[in-house]
Write a protein that holds these residues in place. Sequence first.
Motif, PDB file in Angstrom:
ATOM      1  N   LEU A  46       0.802  -1.274   0.006  1.00  0.00           N
ATOM      2  CA  LEU A  46      -0.169   0.084  -0.087  1.00  0.00           C
ATOM      3  C   LEU A  46       1.165   1.252  -0.086  1.00  0.00           C
ATOM      4  CD1 LEU A  46      -2.917  -0.757   2.441  1.00  0.00           C
ATOM      5  CD2 LEU A  46      -2.904  -0.590  -0.274  1.00  0.00           C
ATOM      6  N   MET A  47       1.881   0.968   0.547  1.00  0.00           N
ATOM      7  CA  MET A  47       2.907   2.515   0.654  1.00  0.00           C
ATOM      8  C   MET A  47       3.484   2.885  -0.896  1.00  0.00           C
ATOM      9  SD  MET A  47       5.031   2.270   4.020  1.00  0.00           S
ATOM     10  CE  MET A  47       4.565   2.750   5.650  1.00  0.00           C
ATOM     11  N   GLN A  51       1.707   6.054  -3.727  1.00  0.00           N
ATOM     12  CA  GLN A  51       2.904   7.077  -4.407  1.00  0.00           C
ATOM     13  C   GLN A  51       2.340   6.985  -5.968  1.00  0.00           C
ATOM     14  OE1 GLN A  51       5.537   8.899  -3.623  1.00  0.00           O
ATOM     15  NE2 GLN A  51       4.844   8.216  -1.434  1.00  0.00           N
ATOM     16  N   MET A  52       1.693   6.050  -6.157  1.00  0.00           N
ATOM     17  CA  MET A  52       1.201   5.854  -7.624  1.00  0.00           C
ATOM     18  C   MET A  52      -0.136   7.023  -7.886  1.00  0.00           C
ATOM     19  SD  MET A  52       1.215   1.840  -8.506  1.00  0.00           S
ATOM     20  CE  MET A  52       2.708   1.230  -9.360  1.00  0.00           C
ATOM     21  N   GLY A  53      -1.004   6.845  -7.098  1.00  0.00           N
ATOM     22  CA  GLY A  53      -2.016   7.763  -7.132  1.00  0.00           C
ATOM     23  C   GLY A  53      -3.405   7.312  -6.369  1.00  0.00           C
ATOM     24  N   ASP A  54      -4.308   8.178  -6.400  1.00  0.00           N
ATOM     25  CA  ASP A  54      -5.524   7.989  -5.668  1.00  0.00           C
ATOM     26  C   ASP A  54      -6.244   6.808  -5.976  1.00  0.00           C
ATOM     27  OD1 ASP A  54      -5.090  10.098  -4.056  1.00  0.00           O
ATOM     28  OD2 ASP A  54      -6.369  11.423  -5.117  1.00  0.00           O
ATOM     29  N   TYR A  61      -6.119  -0.955  -1.890  1.00  0.00           N
ATOM     30  CA  TYR A  61      -6.381  -1.050  -0.447  1.00  0.00           C
ATOM     31  C   TYR A  61      -7.730  -2.019  -0.288  1.00  0.00           C
ATOM     32  CZ  TYR A  61      -8.668   0.324   4.058  1.00  0.00           C
ATOM     33  OH  TYR A  61      -9.089   0.232   5.226  1.00  0.00           O
ATOM     34  N   TRP A  62      -8.634  -1.882  -1.152  1.00  0.00           N
ATOM     35  CA  TRP A  62     -10.030  -2.555  -0.995  1.00  0.00           C
ATOM     36  C   TRP A  62      -9.790  -4.115  -1.337  1.00  0.00           C
ATOM     37  CZ3 TRP A  62     -13.400  -1.432   2.353  1.00  0.00           C
ATOM     38  CH2 TRP A  62     -13.690  -0.226   2.728  1.00  0.00           C
ATOM     39  N   ALA A  63      -8.883  -4.259  -2.286  1.00  0.00           N
ATOM     40  CA  ALA A  63      -8.449  -5.737  -2.558  1.00  0.00           C
ATOM     41  C   ALA A  63      -7.698  -6.283  -1.298  1.00  0.00           C
ATOM     42  CB  ALA A  63      -7.783  -5.827  -3.750  1.00  0.00           C
TER      43      ALA A  63
END
Length: 78
Positions: A46-47, A51-54, A61-63
């Motif tokens: 997740l970190m 950095q990649m984008g929203d 996150y949800w996966a």
Amino acid sequence: MQYALGAFPALVQIIIVVAMSRNGARRRFPMFWTYTLYQILLTATLMVFFQMGDMEYFFAYWAGAAVSAFLGFARINK
């Protein structure tokens, strides 16, 4: 500061995984060990996605939360 606060739980979980590996608790609690190891890997992943984008972070996150919930239920049922 944001990364330190995000990484602190993973550091505690790393200590837990290492301690469980050393004292043999990994064999007694395999699902808890797997769940804890997954949480460490999820935090690191997740970190990167942060950095990649929203939207990338949102889906990662949800996966991750879905797999985490599955492992959490498996840990409870064991």
